[in-house]
Design an enzyme around this catalytic site. Sequence first.
Site, short mmCIF file in Angstrom:
data_model
loop_
_atom_site.label_atom_id
_atom_site.label_comp_id
_atom_site.label_asym_id
_atom_site.label_seq_id
_atom_site.Cartn_x
_atom_site.Cartn_y
_atom_site.Cartn_z
N ASP A 65 -13.96 41.90 -17.84
CA ASP A 65 -14.34 41.12 -19.01
C ASP A 65 -15.54 40.25 -18.69
OD1 ASP A 65 -12.46 41.75 -20.88
OD2 ASP A 65 -11.51 39.79 -20.94
N TYR A 67 -17.25 36.60 -18.46
CA TYR A 67 -16.70 35.25 -18.30
C TYR A 67 -16.53 34.63 -19.68
CZ TYR A 67 -18.21 35.56 -13.38
OH TYR A 67 -18.40 35.92 -12.07
N PHE A 78 -19.92 39.77 -13.19
CA PHE A 78 -19.86 38.84 -12.05
C PHE A 78 -20.99 37.81 -12.03
CE2 PHE A 78 -17.35 42.45 -10.36
CZ PHE A 78 -16.17 41.78 -10.09
N HIS A 187 -9.88 42.98 -5.31
CA HIS A 187 -10.84 42.20 -6.11
C HIS A 187 -11.32 40.98 -5.32
CE1 HIS A 187 -12.31 39.85 -9.58
NE2 HIS A 187 -12.40 41.01 -10.20
#
Length: 220
Positions: A65, A67, A78, A187
Amino acid sequence: MDVKIEESWKKHLQAEFEKSYFGELTDFVRAEYQTKKIFPPAGLIFKAFDSCPFDQVKVVILGQDPYHGIGQAHGLCFSVSDGVESPPSLVNIFREIERSYGKPIPANGNLTRWAEQGVLLLNATLTVRAHQAGSHQGKGWETFTDAVIRLLSAEKNNLVFFLWGNYAQQKSVFINHQKHLVLKSVHPSPLSAYRGFIGNNHFVLANEFLKKNGLNEISW
């Protein structure tokens, strides 16, 4: 449908834009922007594509997704806009680069510099409501971005795919592992980074693969 996206991507994805699900997705997203606070800003929804033309893609990093905090998302997974504090996952990405290359953690978390070198920073879902993680999942974005992954796998050679975490690793089925390097690990979030992300050597392995195949390495 006339989608405002970089021309080489528009050419490759036009058939996808004509499908009924994409029209429904467009209607949903347009209504969301008109009635709620949505990230990233509307003009940056396709920034990952606009910053990295199809013919220039060498590495694909898959996120989930955007942020959902104020001012963070700007269309690259990211990555955060200039002047925004780097979120914990991004800090851990920088820590792995620091471990691998000795580069200090940068003050700026804007990864446009990677995109301009051929890194497609692709979220599976390209929009989100403010402060509501996952709020635009299941609306059609995943169908679109899965098609992007299939397209890249089929039409390009010697790509590197970073699949971090269980969600990203589910996309592995769309990738031809004979043609491309697929790198998997946990992750980079604080919950898992020290259980296999820090020390995964992915940035080094990617550059070794690119160099072996006659491509310029990425300056991480």
